[in-house]
Design an enzyme around this catalytic site. Structure first.
Site, PDB file in Angstrom:
ATOM      1  N   ASN A 107     -42.854  37.328  25.772  1.00 52.17           N
ATOM      2  CA  ASN A 107     -42.044  37.721  24.574  1.00 52.17           C
ATOM      3  C   ASN A 107     -41.819  39.309  23.808  1.00 52.17           C
ATOM      4  O   ASN A 107     -42.007  39.788  23.245  1.00 52.17           O
ATOM      5  CB  ASN A 107     -42.828  36.960  23.619  1.00 52.17           C
ATOM      6  N   HIS A 164     -51.172  35.935  28.257  1.00 55.19           N
ATOM      7  CA  HIS A 164     -49.190  36.065  27.442  1.00 55.19           C
ATOM      8  C   HIS A 164     -48.632  37.012  28.025  1.00 55.19           C
ATOM      9  O   HIS A 164     -49.096  38.672  27.753  1.00 55.19           O
ATOM     10  CB  HIS A 164     -49.372  36.778  25.911  1.00 55.19           C
ATOM     11  N   TYR A 194     -44.619  41.883  24.623  1.00 59.27           N
ATOM     12  CA  TYR A 194     -45.299  42.538  24.289  1.00 59.27           C
ATOM     13  C   TYR A 194     -45.442  43.370  25.661  1.00 59.27           C
ATOM     14  O   TYR A 194     -45.136  43.416  26.654  1.00 59.27           O
ATOM     15  CB  TYR A 194     -46.610  41.402  24.323  1.00 59.27           C
ATOM     16  N   ASN A 200     -37.518  41.026  20.987  1.00 62.91           N
ATOM     17  CA  ASN A 200     -38.604  41.852  21.000  1.00 62.91           C
ATOM     18  C   ASN A 200     -37.341  43.295  21.724  1.00 62.91           C
ATOM     19  O   ASN A 200     -37.720  44.004  22.151  1.00 62.91           O
ATOM     20  CB  ASN A 200     -40.048  42.132  20.817  1.00 62.91           C
ATOM     21  N   THR A 259     -47.752  32.209  16.394  1.00 63.95           N
ATOM     22  CA  THR A 259     -47.842  33.378  15.505  1.00 63.95           C
ATOM     23  C   THR A 259     -48.427  32.728  13.701  1.00 63.95           C
ATOM     24  O   THR A 259     -47.360  32.031  13.842  1.00 63.95           O
ATOM     25  CB  THR A 259     -47.753  34.509  16.140  1.00 63.95           C
TER      26      THR A 259
HETATM   27  C1  PHB Z   1     -43.492  36.084  16.317  1.00 60.22           C
HETATM   28  O1  PHB Z   1     -44.540  36.291  15.308  1.00 60.22           O
HETATM   29  O2  PHB Z   1     -42.457  35.926  16.421  1.00 60.22           O
HETATM   30  C2  PHB Z   1     -44.124  35.928  18.005  1.00 60.22           C
HETATM   31  C3  PHB Z   1     -45.374  36.124  18.404  1.00 60.22           C
HETATM   32  C4  PHB Z   1     -45.660  35.991  19.619  1.00 60.22           C
HETATM   33  C5  PHB Z   1     -45.187  35.400  20.228  1.00 60.22           C
HETATM   34  C6  PHB Z   1     -43.486  35.196  20.254  1.00 60.22           C
HETATM   35  C7  PHB Z   1     -42.929  35.672  18.698  1.00 60.22           C
HETATM   36  O3  PHB Z   1     -45.242  35.188  21.701  1.00 60.22           O
END
Ligand code: PHB
Length: 357
Positions: free
Chosen positions: A176, A173, A178, A233, A26
């Site tokens: 992480n 995705h 989400y 997260n 990102t």
């Molecule tokens: C972040 O913005 O730090 C971020 C975004 C997406 C990811 C991991 C980290 O999968």
């Protein structure tokens, strides 16, 4: 020079010129959600990667969770990404786009005051990065079964849009912390219906998304990213080894072209322990290893047969010519963390190549 990392690899119907993957990152430089000329330059500079996986691109307005991230669901976005895919293809590079829905890792500020959505009403500890600075995550609104079906359709639509934009494929995705990961792990999923409880139920949403996307664009164009031990997260699971082995086996039956595994935790160790080699064994397709690899360790995991490709994040961010630098065993550029998220060309397209040094 006989290093395995520089050998070509057939990924589905595309031939990768080396086994180095640029990991999705990102960068928050898409102010209106379309891919800009600066983004085209950034990816163009990195086209010598065997495969580029773009930064996460939201599949719908509901999927957004950060400022200035791109999308892949409307016509303007599709048109804008064509510039990126053409630039990379003109150099012989290959590029997948990452399909992203942030779920609870968002904020009402991105949704005209409405709550972000998630499998369960469990607030993540931590703060969202909003247009007005950092704000505490909120307790999300629970998705109904009908809404889940419509999000699956949003993934399908985004995948079709990605193919229209010229991408070689998409990465789902599921990592992480989400939305998809929120369904997978029991720290964020306490549902009592078909989408919660057993391993089968918590995996259902990921498998429905994968099935829909494969049905739309073909299994050879679909990869999946997971992060079994990432505590980022506010993620945790009570039995991650069993969960992620189940996921790897269930995905294997659907035959997506790769399984991309974030093998580390981005923060702390709250995500538990998982033997990544068991996932490699359970999944019949291409295995992409990611997380803190350098050239030597990347070569080693490839020559040991424990991975087929290796994904590099920060090294590609700071070194547009990373494959050439590895070939020459050249020094790498220093990384500037202050310019990771948002801003302009500085810390984005101004990292020098070896030739420019
Ligand atoms: C972040 O913005 O730090 C971020 C975004 C997406 C990811 C991991 C980290 O999968």
């Amino acid at each position: 020079m006989n290093d395995k990392i520089f050998s070509s690899y057939g990924l589905g119907s595309v031939n990768l010129s080396n086994r180095m993957v640029m990991a999705p990152m990102t960068r928050n430089r898409a102010p209106d959600g379309t891919a800009t000329a600066l983004m085209t330059e950034y990816y163009n500079q990195r086209a010598s990667a065997g495969l580029i996986i773009t930064e996460g691109a939201q599949i719908s307005t509901q999927g957004v969770g950060y400022p200035a991230t791109p999308g892949i669901y409307n016509d303007a976005q599709v048109e804008s990404w064509k510039n990126v895919t053409q630039a990379v293809h003109n150099q012989g590079g290959k590029i997948f786009i990452q399909l992203w829905h942030c779920g609870r890792i968002s904020h009402p500020d991105f949704h005209a005051g409405s709550l972000p959505v998630a499998p369960s009403a469990i607030q993540a500890q931590g703060q969202a990065f909003t247009y007005e600075g950092m704000k505490d995550f909120v307790t999300p609104r629970v998705l109904s079964v009908d809404e889940i079906a419509s999000i699956v359709d949003d993934y399908r639509h985004a995948a079709a849009s990605a193919i229209q934009a010229g991408f070689d494929g998409v990465e789902i995705h599921a990592a992480n912390g989400y939305l998809i990961d929120q369904f997978l792990r029991d720290g964020s999923n306490q549902r009592k219906d078909l989408y919660g409880g057993s391993l089968e139920n918590r995996t259902r949403f990921l498998l429905e998304v994968t099935t829909a996307v494969i049905g739309e664009i073909g299994s050879d164009k679909v990869g999946v990213r997971i992060s079994p031990i990432n505590a980022f997260n506010d993620m945790q699971d009570s039995a991650p080894q069993a969960l992620f082995e189940h996921i790897a086996m269930a995905l294997s039956a659907l035959k997506p072209v790769y399984l991309h595994v974030v093998e580390v935790s981005m923060i702390g160790e709250g995500g538990g322990n998982v033997d990544m080699s068991s996932l490699r064994k359970a999944f019949a397709g291409c295995y992409i290893a990611n997380g803190g690899y350098d050239k030597a360790r990347g070569n080693m995991i490839l020559s040991d047969g424990k991975a087929d490709l290796v994904a590099y994040g920060i090294p590609f961010l700071a070194n547009p010519d990373l494959p050439e630098r590895f070939k020459q065993d050249a020094a790498l550029n220093d990384v500037d963390q202050a310019t990771f998220y948002g801003g302009d060309a500085h810390g984005y397209t101004d990292y020098p190549t070896l030739a420019a040094n």
